[in-house]
Design a protein around this motif. Structure first.
Motif, mmCIF file in Angstrom:
data_model
loop_
_atom_site.group_PDB
_atom_site.id
_atom_site.type_symbol
_atom_site.label_atom_id
_atom_site.label_comp_id
_atom_site.label_asym_id
_atom_site.label_seq_id
_atom_site.Cartn_x
_atom_site.Cartn_y
_atom_site.Cartn_z
ATOM 1 N N SER A 144 -31.817 20.717 6.624
ATOM 2 C CA SER A 144 -33.103 21.044 6.512
ATOM 3 C C SER A 144 -34.183 19.976 5.992
ATOM 4 C CB SER A 144 -33.372 22.480 5.584
ATOM 5 O OG SER A 144 -32.840 22.045 4.238
ATOM 6 N N ASP A 145 -33.451 19.181 5.078
ATOM 7 C CA ASP A 145 -34.320 17.976 4.488
ATOM 8 C C ASP A 145 -34.363 16.787 5.767
ATOM 9 O OD1 ASP A 145 -34.207 18.984 1.937
ATOM 10 O OD2 ASP A 145 -32.322 18.132 1.886
ATOM 11 N N LEU A 146 -33.336 16.785 6.555
ATOM 12 C CA LEU A 146 -33.683 15.963 7.691
ATOM 13 C C LEU A 146 -34.645 16.445 8.675
ATOM 14 C CD1 LEU A 146 -32.476 13.225 9.162
ATOM 15 C CD2 LEU A 146 -31.047 14.724 10.758
ATOM 16 N N ALA A 147 -34.554 17.677 9.054
ATOM 17 C CA ALA A 147 -35.775 18.352 10.080
ATOM 18 C C ALA A 147 -37.141 17.943 9.476
ATOM 19 C CB ALA A 147 -35.461 19.672 9.988
ATOM 20 N N ILE A 148 -37.392 18.177 8.116
ATOM 21 C CA ILE A 148 -38.620 17.793 7.507
ATOM 22 C C ILE A 148 -38.792 16.649 7.558
ATOM 23 C CG2 ILE A 148 -39.792 18.014 5.509
ATOM 24 C CD1 ILE A 148 -37.910 20.341 4.531
ATOM 25 N N ALA A 149 -37.800 15.385 7.362
ATOM 26 C CA ALA A 149 -38.062 14.084 7.461
ATOM 27 C C ALA A 149 -38.693 13.510 8.637
ATOM 28 C CB ALA A 149 -36.822 13.141 6.795
ATOM 29 N N VAL A 150 -37.987 13.924 9.834
ATOM 30 C CA VAL A 150 -38.251 13.795 11.092
ATOM 31 C C VAL A 150 -39.654 14.432 11.732
ATOM 32 C CG1 VAL A 150 -37.548 14.069 13.617
ATOM 33 C CG2 VAL A 150 -35.865 13.494 11.724
ATOM 34 N N GLU A 151 -39.873 15.542 11.333
ATOM 35 C CA GLU A 151 -41.269 16.194 11.472
ATOM 36 C C GLU A 151 -42.294 15.552 10.780
ATOM 37 O OE1 GLU A 151 -43.454 20.284 10.406
ATOM 38 O OE2 GLU A 151 -41.248 20.136 10.000
ATOM 39 N N ASN A 152 -42.361 14.945 9.805
ATOM 40 C CA ASN A 152 -43.190 14.064 9.158
ATOM 41 C C ASN A 152 -43.127 12.806 9.243
ATOM 42 O OD1 ASN A 152 -44.541 16.007 6.803
ATOM 43 N ND2 ASN A 152 -42.622 16.368 6.764
ATOM 44 N N GLY A 153 -42.210 12.168 10.294
ATOM 45 C CA GLY A 153 -42.218 10.758 10.706
ATOM 46 C C GLY A 153 -41.588 9.790 9.399
ATOM 47 N N LEU A 154 -41.048 10.288 8.846
ATOM 48 C CA LEU A 154 -40.202 9.270 7.792
ATOM 49 C C LEU A 154 -38.910 8.939 8.414
ATOM 50 C CD1 LEU A 154 -39.983 11.786 4.743
ATOM 51 C CD2 LEU A 154 -41.908 10.027 5.392
ATOM 52 N N LEU A 155 -38.444 9.446 9.501
ATOM 53 C CA LEU A 155 -37.224 8.657 10.051
ATOM 54 C C LEU A 155 -37.522 8.929 11.569
ATOM 55 C CD1 LEU A 155 -33.974 10.381 8.262
ATOM 56 C CD2 LEU A 155 -34.624 8.075 8.622
ATOM 57 N N PRO A 156 -36.881 8.049 12.420
ATOM 58 C CA PRO A 156 -36.837 8.076 13.918
ATOM 59 C C PRO A 156 -36.583 9.402 14.274
ATOM 60 C CG PRO A 156 -35.901 6.068 13.405
ATOM 61 C CD PRO A 156 -35.962 6.980 11.964
ATOM 62 N N LYS A 157 -37.109 10.076 15.357
ATOM 63 C CA LYS A 157 -36.783 11.500 16.089
ATOM 64 C C LYS A 157 -35.194 11.469 16.694
ATOM 65 C CE LYS A 157 -41.588 12.452 17.113
ATOM 66 N NZ LYS A 157 -42.558 12.789 18.054
ATOM 67 N N HIS A 158 -34.803 10.360 16.988
ATOM 68 C CA HIS A 158 -33.441 10.301 17.888
ATOM 69 C C HIS A 158 -32.251 10.663 16.628
ATOM 70 C CE1 HIS A 158 -33.330 6.130 16.512
ATOM 71 N NE2 HIS A 158 -32.003 6.397 16.241
#
Length: 344
Positions: free
Chosen positions: A159-173
């Motif tokens: 769930s943390d990873l999903a939040i990070a990707v959604e907020n642009g903290l990590l690449p989407k891939h």
């Protein structure tokens, strides 16, 4: 000392090949820092880039007194889902000085620069010691280690990873298994291996704004002023709005005091003058007693309002000082243990 790079090559989340460091069977792909086509792959350019992306100069100058703002424990970082649970919205920021700074219902987090996910970049531009050829200052490596270790605490679950990707903290891939393999080594990085700023976790902006006014770490050449670590209000009405609640409370208290005093003074002292309560002395005494009680309770409320925060803040500082002392003892013990192993 943390290994260099901390992660295996096949666990890197960015697999681009850096052209100057290609092997004999590799095809050159990029001649610049990953995701930064304007930054060529030479030491000085990369050093300037890493300084802009990771350096926390003002916090470093305030380091010896940061324990007044936060507990000196590097793991005191809420996971992203915990920030949401506490009602905080996530604000991506490109300013490293604002990474893990929170205020009210917001927390600032810097997205991971893509170059820090690249194995070759770590190998050639983030060496473990200054003796390595074409090495950057070791502070760059320590900053990178501390920065990515903070993400090990921020992203602990899917769930943390999903939040990070959604907020642009990590690449989407990036998927969960890729992230888990990549970040695992950073969980074992010790405080000795990271920059001093990352001896602390998240910091509260309101307390930094108070501390900077006392320490005044900024010089004329630094951006900003010593009035604020970072300005929270950009227009006058927003700045004044924070004083409205306190002003209303003071006004209501004074009104209540004056009303109670007026009731007390309006009660005649002689029995003959009490025309409407001539036979109701108990009711008259009750009015007087109630007004006095209101004044006493109001004085007690003011005492709690003024003394309560002072006692609470003082207890926090005592706790923070004890944790600072424990942290320094642990660091010294680890340092001596490392020296003993090297001597053996």
């Amino acid at each position: 000392m943390a290994p260099n790079p901390p992660f295996l090559k096949h666990h890197a989340l960015d697999q681009q090949t850096l052209a100057p460091f290609q092997g004999p069977s590799q095809t050159p792909t990029i001649h610049h820092v990953p995701d930064q086509p304007s930054v060529p792959l030479n030491n000085q350019e990369v050093q300037d880039f890493l300084t802009a992306e990771l350096q926390t100069t003002i916090l470093d100058r305030m380091y010896n007194w940061l324990w007044l703002c936060a507990t000196k424990e590097s793991h005191r970082i809420d996971a992203l889902h915990q920030h949401l649970f506490k009602g905080r919205s996530i604000l991506p920021t490109e300013d490293p000085a604002l990474h893990l700074i929170w205020f009210k219902d917001k927390v600032c987090i810097k997205p991971i620069p893509l170059c820090l996910l690249n194995h070759s970049f770590w190998l050639h531009f983030l060496p473990p010691s200054p003796e390595a050829p074409s090495a950057l200052p070791p502070s760059s490596t320590r900053l990178a280690l501390g920065f990515l270790r903070s993400y090990a605490y921020l992203i602990r679950h899917r769930s943390d990873l999903a939040i990070a990707v959604e907020n642009g903290l990590l690449p989407k891939h990036v998927d969960w298994l890729q992230w888990a393999h990549f970040i695992a080594p950073f969980r074992n990085v010790q405080d000795l291996d990271v920059a001093p700023r990352y001896h602390f976790g998240q910091l509260r902006l309101t307390r930094l704004n108070l501390l900077i006014r006392v320490l005044r770490p900024r010089s004329r050449d630094d951006a900003g002023t010593n009035r604020h670590y970072y300005t929270m209000h950009w227009y006058t009405s927003a700045y004044l709005r924070q004083f409205v609640s306190a002003g209303v409370f003071v006004f209501a208290s004074l009104s209540l005091i004056m009303s109670a005093m007026q009731v007390i003074l309006s009660l005649p002292s002689d029995m003959a003058g009490r025309t409407w309560t001539r036979e109701k002395d108990a009711l008259s005494f009750a009015f007087w007693g109630f007004c006095v009680t209101v004044l006493v309770l109001l004085a007690f409320s003011w005492m709690l309002l003024l003394a309560g925060p002072v006692v609470y803040f003082g207890a926090q500082q005592v706790f923070g000082y004890k944790m600072k002392e424990r942290f320094e003892r642990d660091m010294e013990r680890v340092r001596k243990s490392g020296e003993g192993k090297m001597g053996a």
